[in-house]
Design an enzyme around this catalytic site. Sequence first.
Site, PDB file in Angstrom:
ATOM      1  N   GLU A 115       3.868  10.750   5.926  1.00 11.11           N
ATOM      2  CA  GLU A 115       2.890  10.396   6.964  1.00 11.11           C
ATOM      3  C   GLU A 115       3.527   9.465   7.992  1.00 11.11           C
ATOM      4  O   GLU A 115       4.412   8.699   7.639  1.00 11.11           O
ATOM      5  CB  GLU A 115       1.647   9.746   6.311  1.00 11.11           C
ATOM      6  CG  GLU A 115       1.940   8.456   5.566  1.00 11.11           C
ATOM      7  CD  GLU A 115       0.728   7.909   4.804  1.00 11.11           C
ATOM      8  OE1 GLU A 115       0.076   8.665   4.057  1.00 11.11           O
ATOM      9  OE2 GLU A 115       0.472   6.705   4.952  1.00 11.11           O
ATOM     10  N   HIS A 121      -5.090   7.701   5.646  1.00 11.18           N
ATOM     11  CA  HIS A 121      -4.668   6.475   4.924  1.00 11.18           C
ATOM     12  C   HIS A 121      -5.558   5.272   5.288  1.00 11.18           C
ATOM     13  O   HIS A 121      -5.072   4.273   5.830  1.00 11.18           O
ATOM     14  CB  HIS A 121      -3.193   6.163   5.190  1.00 11.18           C
ATOM     15  CG  HIS A 121      -2.581   5.324   4.093  1.00 11.18           C
ATOM     16  ND1 HIS A 121      -1.262   5.388   3.750  1.00 11.18           N
ATOM     17  CD2 HIS A 121      -3.125   4.394   3.258  1.00 11.18           C
ATOM     18  CE1 HIS A 121      -1.011   4.538   2.767  1.00 11.18           C
ATOM     19  NE2 HIS A 121      -2.137   3.920   2.448  1.00 11.18           N
ATOM     20  N   ARG A 130      -0.016   7.051  -3.111  1.00 13.37           N
ATOM     21  CA  ARG A 130       1.024   7.351  -2.135  1.00 13.37           C
ATOM     22  C   ARG A 130       1.229   8.862  -2.121  1.00 13.37           C
ATOM     23  O   ARG A 130       1.227   9.502  -3.181  1.00 13.37           O
ATOM     24  CB  ARG A 130       2.344   6.640  -2.488  1.00 13.37           C
ATOM     25  CG  ARG A 130       2.356   5.135  -2.236  1.00 13.37           C
ATOM     26  CD  ARG A 130       2.339   4.799  -0.744  1.00 13.37           C
ATOM     27  NE  ARG A 130       2.395   3.366  -0.486  1.00 13.37           N
ATOM     28  CZ  ARG A 130       1.337   2.563  -0.343  1.00 13.37           C
ATOM     29  NH1 ARG A 130       0.112   3.042  -0.442  1.00 13.37           N
ATOM     30  NH2 ARG A 130       1.505   1.268  -0.090  1.00 13.37           N
TER      31      ARG A 130
HETATM   32  C1  DGY Z   1      -1.667  -0.539  -0.022  1.00 15.89           C
HETATM   33  O1  DGY Z   1      -2.029  -1.712   0.058  1.00 15.89           O
HETATM   34  O2  DGY Z   1      -0.664  -0.201  -0.643  1.00 15.89           O
HETATM   35  C2  DGY Z   1      -2.525   0.450   0.659  1.00 15.89           C
HETATM   36  O3  DGY Z   1      -1.988   1.701   0.693  1.00 15.89           O
HETATM   37  C3  DGY Z   1      -2.884  -0.060   2.032  1.00 15.89           C
HETATM   38  O4  DGY Z   1      -4.080   0.500   2.351  1.00 15.89           O
END
Ligand code: DGY
Length: 311
Positions: free
Chosen positions: A258, A276, A229
């Site tokens: 984002e 992402h 993240r």
């Molecule tokens: C998640 O599943 O947390 C990812 O970031 C999605 O791609």
Amino acid sequence: MTRHVPPGGLDPLVEAGHEIVSSENDAPYSPDELRDLAPGVDAIISMLTDQITGEILQAGASGLLKVVANAAVGYDNVDVASAHRLGLSVCNTPGVLDQTTADLTFLLILATRRQTSTAEADLRDGTWKGWGFLDHLAHDIHGATLGLVGYGRIGQEVARRAEGFGMTVLHHTRTPTGHPGYVASLLSLIEQSDVLSVHVPLTPETHHLIGPEEFAMFHPTSTLVNTSRGPVIDEDALVDALEAGKLFGAGLDVFDGEPAINPRILTAPRTVLLPHIGSATVETRMNMARLASQGVCAVLAGQTPINIVLG
Ligand code: DGY
């Protein structure tokens, strides 16, 4: 459903006879729309871009809502404490995206160490005038040490790939893992690593986990990759470090705030930036949707799903 999913992803819900409501054109619902819709549905399948706030959950709990299934492994966008306080279940999608996310992480490790985005940009914009012995020199992957921050399922899949590439793998977690390569101190892990790859959930404890003190431990030849993240990295500290040459490069698939991107990140040197896409394959997104759907079906059938979020 707050967004559309690949065909087959909702089969468990359809087979169980549930009615599915979603926007016609895959446009995200606004927070107000979510709050207004929540009481009228038994379940919400949300995405990491939906902020499922206490207010939305409260509205849902005053009506039919029983479960929120986030079609992501991370669930920092869901107010889990409020959900549990209101007697609502929360599910996520662990396991089904590990390999796909690890593949993308490895792509970023390779691309960042070899600076392929910069090289391709030079070729495309005509800067490249021909092969040069000293041109586009970057750094090796084989023989390098990979430091994993977090050693859950995705981190371990990245480790497997790294071993195939002849890397030494170390890892750091807050509690000792008992696995070979464990390093108790994050700063020491960074100091020992040529590549640092971050695989922790976003929590108050991991917010800006990699900041100025940590960047001081990087080497001019070392690289950073983040597929977890965005807010886990202090982006201004990262740009300062890149500009000062304290690290060689950064590969980022996630960003703080984002889809808005800190403009300094966009102009920082030696970066590989992706929007992402860690889990973005047809197969994996289908499996994520299926797992979220299965979680909903289980809760609505009075069972405990395997993908229930506890605590
Ligand atoms: C998640 O599943 O947390 C990812 O970031 C999605 O791609």
